[in-house]
Design an enzyme around this catalytic site. Structure first.
Site, PDB file in Angstrom:
ATOM      1  N   GLY A  42      21.111  -0.514  31.489  1.00 57.29           N
ATOM      2  CA  GLY A  42      19.936  -1.199  32.025  1.00 57.29           C
ATOM      3  C   GLY A  42      20.297  -2.406  32.881  1.00 57.29           C
ATOM      4  N   GLN A  43      19.251  -3.071  33.351  1.00 59.08           N
ATOM      5  CA  GLN A  43      19.438  -4.174  34.308  1.00 59.08           C
ATOM      6  C   GLN A  43      20.314  -5.286  33.723  1.00 59.08           C
ATOM      7  OE1 GLN A  43      16.138  -6.699  35.031  1.00 59.08           O
ATOM      8  NE2 GLN A  43      16.871  -7.421  37.008  1.00 59.08           N
ATOM      9  N   ASP A  82      24.332   3.836  25.723  1.00 61.73           N
ATOM     10  CA  ASP A  82      22.983   4.005  26.273  1.00 61.73           C
ATOM     11  C   ASP A  82      22.620   5.482  26.112  1.00 61.73           C
ATOM     12  OD1 ASP A  82      21.386   2.039  28.604  1.00 61.73           O
ATOM     13  OD2 ASP A  82      20.652   4.070  28.218  1.00 61.73           O
ATOM     14  N   TYR A 127       4.198  -4.624  25.234  1.00 58.01           N
ATOM     15  CA  TYR A 127       5.542  -5.206  25.298  1.00 58.01           C
ATOM     16  C   TYR A 127       5.560  -6.591  24.639  1.00 58.01           C
ATOM     17  CZ  TYR A 127       9.731  -7.136  27.622  1.00 58.01           C
ATOM     18  OH  TYR A 127      10.933  -7.726  27.916  1.00 58.01           O
ATOM     19  N   GLY A 137      22.044  -0.109  25.237  1.00 48.85           N
ATOM     20  CA  GLY A 137      21.247  -0.274  26.448  1.00 48.85           C
ATOM     21  C   GLY A 137      22.094  -0.825  27.588  1.00 48.85           C
ATOM     22  N   LYS A 188       7.546  -7.862  21.309  1.00 48.74           N
ATOM     23  CA  LYS A 188       8.520  -8.969  21.322  1.00 48.74           C
ATOM     24  C   LYS A 188       8.107 -10.066  20.339  1.00 48.74           C
ATOM     25  CE  LYS A 188      11.595  -7.430  24.217  1.00 48.74           C
ATOM     26  NZ  LYS A 188      12.941  -7.073  23.726  1.00 48.74           N
ATOM     27  N   ARG A 239      21.662   7.186  28.643  1.00 49.72           N
ATOM     28  CA  ARG A 239      22.204   7.822  29.848  1.00 49.72           C
ATOM     29  C   ARG A 239      23.455   7.072  30.290  1.00 49.72           C
ATOM     30  NH1 ARG A 239      19.682   4.119  33.964  1.00 49.72           N
ATOM     31  NH2 ARG A 239      18.416   2.833  32.610  1.00 49.72           N
TER      32      ARG A 239
END
Ligand code: SER
Length: 313
Positions: A12-13, A35, A143, A9, A147, A37
């Site tokens: 991502g941010q 990732d 979500y 990942g 978690k 992408r």
């Protein structure tokens, strides 16, 4: 061959900035970014990158073998607002990616895992201010449920199989380098972009919605430091509360007005208001501070200054 790090990942941010921070610390070739992408040019050009689907256990194992990976940072996830639109997909991604890496650690194919949890593990029945480490947790979002469940599994794998997994309940994270995707706290980033472009912003949360927040550099420091701590110092094996700031959209607007005096804000709460209302306003993170020396550095006005200076460029 040297032991290496895999970031899943990395586009991502958090993943993007974490990759660059770990490459600075451990050497570009020792930190493999991956990732679904491609990541930004900095990540792509500074070290190894693999296209990897976090839900594909075989492909994850292959990447681990190929690069002789010791530590995995699993940053791939579907965030709160998007997961409400695609509940089954959010659950699948968030859980199957976690089981893939937990099982690799259980089978001794990797040594350590960092996995992010979130303030979303809390719910409307949780004490809202200064939310304790151990408290009522009845999350109401897909979500948050993923978690919370993930936390239980992390602790289970640690107790039952000795897996060295470490986790933090991130608050809303604010950064200028990589756009966030699909979170309820994302208003606190959008607001800066719109303030600079349009001098005004319509917020999808109400003026008085206080949420725990943090500047990305502090979050990256926390992530690197919890992984640097000796294993015996990590007493919590589900996830640590972590805090820096707590502010409302109105308070953030006032901080922005110190730089852009004619900035205006309007409020048009949407479905994300319900999510925000179910989360804490502030977090008690004394256990993280005590166990592995967590400290934040960036306050609200410093954060505002950094965001405006960098986004103006
Ligand atoms: N920032 C995340 C979200 O809003 C919370 O972990 O979904």
């Amino acid at each position: 061959m040297e032991k290496r790090i895999l970031i899943i990942g990395a586009s991502g941010q958090i993943g993007n900035e974490l990759t660059m921070s770990l490459r600075n610390r451990y050497g570009n070739q020792n930190v493999i970014a991956s990732d679904l992408r491609e990541a930004n040019a900095l990540v792509m050009e500074s070290g190894p990158f693999e296209i990897l689907d976090a839900m594909d256990g075989k492909a994850t194992e292959k990447a681990v073998k190929k690069y002789n990976i010791a530590d995995v940072y699993l940053m791939a996830a579907m965030l709160s607002a998007t997961a409400e639109k695609f509940p089954a997909k959010g659950w699948d991604l968030n859980m199957s990616s976690l089981f893939n890496v937990l099982n690799l650690a259980k089978d001794k194919k990797i040594e350590r895992i960092f996995w992010p949890s979130s303030i979303a593990v809390f719910g409307p029945t949780t004490p809202k201010t200064n939310t304790p480490q151990h408290t009522i947790m009845e999350p109401t979002t897909v979500y948050g449920i993923s978690k919370q469940t993930g936390e239980r599994w992390c602790e289970y794998y640690h107790k039952r199989y000795g897996v060295d997994v470490r986790s933090i309940r991130y608050p809303g994270l604010i950064s200028y380098k990589t756009p966030p995707g699909g979170g309820t706290t994302d208003y606190a980033i959008e607001i800066f972009h719109e303030a600079l472009k349009e001098n005004k912003y319509t917020c999808f949360l109400s003026a008085q919605t206080a949420l725990p927040m943090m500047f990305m550099d502090d979050a990256i420091d926390a992530t690197v430091n919890i992984m640097l701590a000796p294993s015996q110092k990590i007493k919590i094996r589900n996830a640590y509360n972590l805090a820096a700031l707590s502010f409302t959209p109105q308070e953030l607007a006032v901080s922005i007005q110190k730089h852009i005096p004619d900035f205006t804000i309007a409020y048009q709460p949407d479905f994300r208001q319900v999510i925000a209302d179910s989360w804490p306003a502030s977090i008690d993170d004394s256990q993280a501070r005590k166990d592995w020396g967590w400290e934040h550095r960036i306050d609200l006005d410093t954060l505002t200054k950094i965001m405006i200076e960098n986004l103006s460029k």
